[in-house]
Design a protein around this motif. Structure first.
Motif, PDB file in Angstrom:
ATOM      1  N   PRO A 177       0.735  -1.272  -0.031  1.00  0.00           N
ATOM      2  CA  PRO A 177      -0.119   0.160   0.047  1.00  0.00           C
ATOM      3  C   PRO A 177       0.840   1.050   0.007  1.00  0.00           C
ATOM      4  N   VAL A 178       0.186   2.436  -0.271  1.00  0.00           N
ATOM      5  CA  VAL A 178       1.104   3.544  -0.471  1.00  0.00           C
ATOM      6  C   VAL A 178       1.011   4.246   0.865  1.00  0.00           C
ATOM      7  N   ALA A 179       1.357   3.472   1.975  1.00  0.00           N
ATOM      8  CA  ALA A 179       1.305   4.271   3.248  1.00  0.00           C
ATOM      9  C   ALA A 179       2.540   4.958   3.500  1.00  0.00           C
ATOM     10  N   ASP A 180       2.256   6.072   4.489  1.00  0.00           N
ATOM     11  CA  ASP A 180       3.637   6.803   4.688  1.00  0.00           C
ATOM     12  C   ASP A 180       4.795   6.026   5.202  1.00  0.00           C
ATOM     13  N   ILE A 181       4.322   5.104   6.098  1.00  0.00           N
ATOM     14  CA  ILE A 181       5.145   4.003   6.895  1.00  0.00           C
ATOM     15  C   ILE A 181       4.568   2.776   6.978  1.00  0.00           C
ATOM     16  N   ILE A 182       5.329   1.849   6.746  1.00  0.00           N
ATOM     17  CA  ILE A 182       4.977   0.354   7.086  1.00  0.00           C
ATOM     18  C   ILE A 182       5.874  -0.353   8.054  1.00  0.00           C
ATOM     19  N   ILE A 183       5.420  -0.805   8.943  1.00  0.00           N
ATOM     20  CA  ILE A 183       6.015  -1.535   9.940  1.00  0.00           C
ATOM     21  C   ILE A 183       5.659  -3.100   9.986  1.00  0.00           C
ATOM     22  N   HIS A 184       6.329  -3.872   9.123  1.00  0.00           N
ATOM     23  CA  HIS A 184       6.190  -5.246   9.210  1.00  0.00           C
ATOM     24  C   HIS A 184       7.246  -6.180   9.392  1.00  0.00           C
ATOM     25  N   PRO A 185       7.325  -7.171  10.237  1.00  0.00           N
ATOM     26  CA  PRO A 185       8.396  -7.966  10.426  1.00  0.00           C
ATOM     27  C   PRO A 185       8.861  -9.071   9.320  1.00  0.00           C
ATOM     28  N   GLY A 186       8.014  -9.186   8.613  1.00  0.00           N
ATOM     29  CA  GLY A 186       8.282 -10.168   7.338  1.00  0.00           C
ATOM     30  C   GLY A 186       8.429  -9.500   5.865  1.00  0.00           C
ATOM     31  N   LEU A 187       8.485  -8.238   5.859  1.00  0.00           N
ATOM     32  CA  LEU A 187       8.969  -7.780   4.497  1.00  0.00           C
ATOM     33  C   LEU A 187      10.192  -8.165   4.150  1.00  0.00           C
ATOM     34  N   LYS A 188      10.237  -8.202   2.623  1.00  0.00           N
ATOM     35  CA  LYS A 188      11.473  -8.863   1.937  1.00  0.00           C
ATOM     36  C   LYS A 188      12.722  -8.194   2.554  1.00  0.00           C
ATOM     37  N   ASP A 189      12.709  -6.895   2.636  1.00  0.00           N
ATOM     38  CA  ASP A 189      13.977  -6.103   2.678  1.00  0.00           C
ATOM     39  C   ASP A 189      14.203  -5.680   4.200  1.00  0.00           C
ATOM     40  N   THR A 190      13.488  -6.302   5.144  1.00  0.00           N
ATOM     41  CA  THR A 190      13.647  -5.927   6.521  1.00  0.00           C
ATOM     42  C   THR A 190      14.913  -6.720   7.026  1.00  0.00           C
ATOM     43  N   TYR A 192      14.665  -7.023  10.184  1.00  0.00           N
ATOM     44  CA  TYR A 192      14.364  -7.767  11.726  1.00  0.00           C
ATOM     45  C   TYR A 192      14.521  -9.362  11.709  1.00  0.00           C
ATOM     46  N   PRO A 193      15.160  -9.933  12.840  1.00  0.00           N
ATOM     47  CA  PRO A 193      15.549 -11.383  12.925  1.00  0.00           C
ATOM     48  C   PRO A 193      14.327 -12.338  13.117  1.00  0.00           C
ATOM     49  N   PHE A 194      13.064 -11.837  13.238  1.00  0.00           N
ATOM     50  CA  PHE A 194      12.170 -12.739  13.836  1.00  0.00           C
ATOM     51  C   PHE A 194      10.822 -12.222  12.822  1.00  0.00           C
ATOM     52  N   PRO A 195      10.298 -13.182  12.070  1.00  0.00           N
ATOM     53  CA  PRO A 195       9.139 -12.421  11.036  1.00  0.00           C
ATOM     54  C   PRO A 195       7.973 -13.051  11.569  1.00  0.00           C
ATOM     55  N   TYR A 196       7.792 -13.857  12.806  1.00  0.00           N
ATOM     56  CA  TYR A 196       6.572 -14.437  12.994  1.00  0.00           C
ATOM     57  C   TYR A 196       5.782 -13.709  14.283  1.00  0.00           C
ATOM     58  N   LEU A 197       5.949 -12.322  14.651  1.00  0.00           N
ATOM     59  CA  LEU A 197       5.132 -11.656  15.567  1.00  0.00           C
ATOM     60  C   LEU A 197       3.729 -11.662  15.015  1.00  0.00           C
ATOM     61  N   ALA A 198       2.980 -11.550  16.412  1.00  0.00           N
ATOM     62  CA  ALA A 198       1.363 -11.535  15.946  1.00  0.00           C
ATOM     63  C   ALA A 198       1.262  -9.742  15.578  1.00  0.00           C
ATOM     64  N   THR A 234       7.727 -19.192  19.430  1.00  0.00           N
ATOM     65  CA  THR A 234       9.229 -19.550  19.690  1.00  0.00           C
ATOM     66  C   THR A 234       9.780 -18.051  19.609  1.00  0.00           C
ATOM     67  N   ASP A 235      11.226 -17.916  19.713  1.00  0.00           N
ATOM     68  CA  ASP A 235      12.107 -16.698  19.981  1.00  0.00           C
ATOM     69  C   ASP A 235      11.433 -15.575  20.863  1.00  0.00           C
ATOM     70  N   GLU A 236      11.244 -14.392  20.517  1.00  0.00           N
ATOM     71  CA  GLU A 236      10.810 -13.551  21.697  1.00  0.00           C
ATOM     72  C   GLU A 236       9.114 -13.613  21.893  1.00  0.00           C
ATOM     73  N   ASN A 237       8.464 -14.305  20.997  1.00  0.00           N
ATOM     74  CA  ASN A 237       7.088 -14.693  21.369  1.00  0.00           C
ATOM     75  C   ASN A 237       7.099 -15.560  22.524  1.00  0.00           C
ATOM     76  N   ARG A 238       8.002 -16.507  22.595  1.00  0.00           N
ATOM     77  CA  ARG A 238       8.056 -17.406  23.992  1.00  0.00           C
ATOM     78  C   ARG A 238       8.112 -16.537  25.230  1.00  0.00           C
ATOM     79  N   TYR A 239       8.855 -15.810  24.939  1.00  0.00           N
ATOM     80  CA  TYR A 239       9.127 -14.978  26.354  1.00  0.00           C
ATOM     81  C   TYR A 239       7.952 -13.922  26.552  1.00  0.00           C
ATOM     82  N   PHE A 240       7.376 -13.370  25.535  1.00  0.00           N
ATOM     83  CA  PHE A 240       6.058 -12.593  25.503  1.00  0.00           C
ATOM     84  C   PHE A 240       5.243 -13.357  26.354  1.00  0.00           C
TER      85      PHE A 240
END
Length: 781
Positions: A177-190, A192-198, A234-240
């Motif tokens: 989308p043409v949003a001003d900012i996109i925060i997403h752990p699973g984008l191709k160019d990210t 971020y080391p853990f893509p499975y956040l809720a 798994t990962d940080e989700n487990r801790y949360f």
């Protein structure tokens, strides 16, 4: 034999590595087995898993766009711009909205929230609500748990002049989308080391960045959304989730206290199952049936009475949701059964007018559970001439890809391999069903239509203790990515089994293996009590729990499935009342065999089908799994031949007999000698006329006297004419055992002793020997 309901795939962990983990980590062997089965190979890896800490929380600024988000939001707050948090109507969306609202309110923002109505707006961004927000003076929209697929709607918001920040975790498309900012752990160019956040995990990251510290007070919200949305634990989700459960157990939140109250849950015992099966469905219920805003209000309020009132409303909605699901499921099952098209690879496609679209995914899941076929459940809108619904799938049928093959008649669809939603014209439903069934035949095999259960912890009975079960909490929380273990106990004896419950549809057992014993409960598995023969050894899979009663704790297996490769012998000898043993037998899998015509006549008033006379059956090609032996043969060889006729997996031994030769016995030599002397003195004897007096005089039964008379006749000692015995003049010396009647009676007594009156163990051994003879190779026979 007892056939399992699912295909078992048992992992066999390396015993040496298990012993190493057990010793080096100081954990019970059960825990060590789970960890090795789950792929942990080193002490370092295992230690990191067992002792997860705050250090495993990743820096939120590793998410692309986070610095820009922080700057834009702080500018909005400083400039007193109105912000709207735009959420979703499920538990993840509701907790995401709450986290973002609380964070922005704590920073002094002018902030409102909106959640789409499932029935009006559908899933994701809504132009209607974006227009409302603009009219209410909103300058900045922040989406939570949605937005990545709202291309046209976000363009609409931008065209109105609002800025849009998308925070989401759903699968991104090829076009963003043409949003001003996109925060997403699973984008191709990210980075971020853990893509499975809720969705709530992403919202938590935003809160962390905005507040410049970890917002510990939100862990319980993150735990609820993470567990309810079935993302990887798994990962940080487990801790949360670990930390969130600890918070909930302290009941620091009025919302949690209220949810526990209406759910009948002990706050101190809250765990991931409480979230998944008690809290999650209640939070989801409001969004399934109407407006989801009360869910957010529950988590925003600080007032106990208000929280309890909302929780009660959620509870009522959940009951309403359950009733709707049951009604639609019952109707859907009826449609499936009437159609009768679930043989072989196929897809269930059912629909009806008036079905609530908010629960169709749950109904589809129930159909998959019952039939283990991909299932699509549609609600028909006759006015709009559309069908809208949800799909659930099985391994081997990629629902999204299979739907994509039909986009010419299904213009709107989306989803994943195992779940999807779609809207199509009503006129195309039948064509849709036909196509999907053809596709199923191409990609599914018969083997894939049997559900598979992965068993990662085979156990010895002696390993199962209350201490071992309690220690398994070291491995919690269990969920996606780290499922609750399925335990297997193999080849154990069932010391006792009885049906329990008002409907007698549950079973309670005591399992034994040597000196070890274990209680077991099977809910909805009452039929197992009728399927287990004495001395049979079974294997079980299930969950291990602790049963606490009167202050005593005992380990207990919650049975999920059972199987046995052994053939089974069921002893129903001596049970005269047919209605006592017939209900135990699965008639459609059974053939009832009689060796005597009189037996067939006796039983055909009780048994209406599959009853055969031995001489008729043996010429047929009937291959039932079970056989019930209604009576005794005249010769053991007949029974041997019947057992060779088919490899029966269950044998029910009834052996009905009107008179017992075994108890009548054989007359002694002295009895024969006296009777012959008696006849020799008289030369003739009117047996028919005087048998009663002779019986009274000798104390012998009339049957015995008739039998001895028949033996003398067969040996040509006497002739019989109209009930008159006449002693023959020329007698050849012949042994009594030469008489056919004597031989037959001797055989019958031996047969009754072996089959009718032998203890169960001896009877089972007799059948075992017959079955062993069947398996001897021809060259050895």
């Amino acid at each position: 034999m007892i056939q399992s309901k699912k295909k078992w795939v048992i992992s066999r962990p390396d015993e040496q590595l298990v012993s190493t983990f057990e010793k080096e980590l100081s954990i019970p062997r059960v825990c060590a087995k789970v960890m090795v089965s789950r792929g942990y190979e080193t002490i370092e890896e295992a230690n990191k898993f067992l002792h997860i800490t705050k250090d495993q929380i990743h820096n939120p600024f590793l998410l692309n766009g986070m610095e820009q988000l922080v700057e834009r939001v702080h500018d909005a707050i400083m400039n007193e711009e109105r912000i709207m948090v735009y959420g979703d109507y499920d538990a993840d969306g509701i907790t995401s909205t709450t986290v973002m609202m609380r964070t922005l309110l704590s920073l002094g923002a002018d902030v409102i929230y909106k959640i789409p109505n499932r029935f009006i707006d559908g899933y994701g961004p809504s132009e209607r609500l974006f227009q409302e927000a603009f009219d209410e003076g909103v300058k900045l929209i922040i989406t939570v748990d949605n937005g990545i697929s709202g291309l046209s709607q976000i363009q609409f918001a931008k065209d109105l002049g609002m800025d849009v920040i998308v925070t989401d975790h759903h699968e991104p498309g090829d076009v963003l989308p043409v949003a001003d900012i996109i925060i997403h752990p699973g984008l191709k160019d990210t980075t971020y080391p853990f893509p499975y956040l809720a969705g709530v995990g992403v919202a938590f990251k935003v809160a962390h960045a905005l507040l410049d510290e970890i917002p510990n007070e939100y862990y319980y919200l993150v735990a609820i959304g993470t567990v309810a949305d079935l993302v990887s634990l798994t990962d940080e989700n487990r801790y949360f989730v670990q930390q969130g459960i600890k918070q909930m157990q302290k009941a620091d939140s009025v919302a949690i206290e209220a949810l526990a109250n209406v759910s009948g849950v002990d706050v101190s015992a809250i765990n991931e199952e409480t979230i998944g099966f008690m809290f999650g469905p209640r939070i989801n219920a409001v969004g399934r049936l109407g407006e989801a805003a009360p869910g957010v209000e529950l988590f925003l309020t600080e007032k106990s009475n208000e929280a309890l009132a909302i929780a009660n409303m959620l509870n009522d909605k959940n009951k309403e949701r359950q009733a709707i699901v049951k009604q639609i499921t019952d109707e859907a099952i009826q449609l499936v059964e009437e159609a009768g098209n679930i043989e072989g690879p196929s897809v269930i496609v059912v629909g009806s007018e008036g079905w609530n679209p908010g629960v169709l995914g749950i109904v589809a899941s129930k159909l998959v559970e019952k039939y283990y076929r991909p299932a699509i459940v549609l609600g028909f809108d006759k006015e709009k001439q559309i069908a809208k619904g949800s799909a659930r799938s099985i391994e081997g049928f990629h629902m999204y890809k299979e739907l994509a093959k039909n986009k010419d008649i299904v213009p709107h669809f989306g989803g994943h391999p195992m779940a999807a939603g779609m809207t199509l014209p009503l006129e195309h439903v039948e064509e849709f069903r036909t196509r999907l069934n053809a596709q199923a035949k191409e990609c599914l095999t018969e083997d894939q239509l049997v559900p598979v259960v992965l068993i990662d912890v085979p156990l010895e009975m002696h390993e199962i203790t209350t201490e071992a079960i309690e220690s398994l909490q070291k491995l919690a929380p269990f969920g996606m990515g780290f499922a609750k273990p399925v335990y297997c106990i193999e080849n154990v004896e069932v010391a006792s089994a009885r049906k329990i419950g008002s409907a007698q549809n549950h079973v309670k057992m005591e399992l034994k293996d040597g000196a070890s014993s274990l209680d077991a409960i099977g809910f909805g598995k009452g039929e197992l009590a009728d399927e287990i023969s004495p001395t049979a050894k079974l294997s079980f899979i299930g969950d291990l729990q602790i049963n606490e009663w009167n202050g005593r704790k005992n380990p207990q297996l919650m049975i999920q499935d059972a199987k046995s490769s052994e053939w089974q012998l069921f002893d129903i000898r001596g049970i005269r009342q047919v209605n006592r043993w017939l209900p135990m037998i699965s008639v459609e899998k059974n053939v009832f065999v009689a060796f005597n015509e009189a037996t067939v006549a006796h039983f055909d008033t009780f048994i209406k089908e599959n009853i055969w006379l031995y001489t008729d059956l043996i010429d047929q090609q009937i291959k039932s799994e079970y056989v019930t032996l209604l009576d005794l043969p005249s010769d053991e060889s007949l029974l041997n031949k019947l057992l060779q006729y088919h490899d029966w997996t269950r044998v029910y031994a009834h052996f009905y007999a009107t008179d017992s030769t075994y108890f009548e016995g054989l007359p002694s030599r002295d009895q024969f000698k006296w009777y012959f002397s008696f006849l020799s003195k008289r030369k003739t004897f009117a047996l028919k006329q005087h048998i009663h007096e002779l019986s009274k005089h000798t104390g012998w039964s009339e049957n015995t006297i008739n039998f001895m008379s028949k033996v003398f006749f067969e040996l040509n000692f006497v002739s019989i004419d109209k009930g008159m015995l006449v002693l023959n003049e020329h007698l050849a010396k012949t042994d009594l055992s030469e008489a056919p009647a004597y031989k037959q009676r001797t055989k019958q007594i031996e047969l009754e002793q072996k089959l009718l009156y032998a203890p169960y163990i001896e009877l089972k051994q007799w059948f075992e020997e017959r079955k062993a003879e069947q398996t001897v190779p021809e060259e050895e026979q």
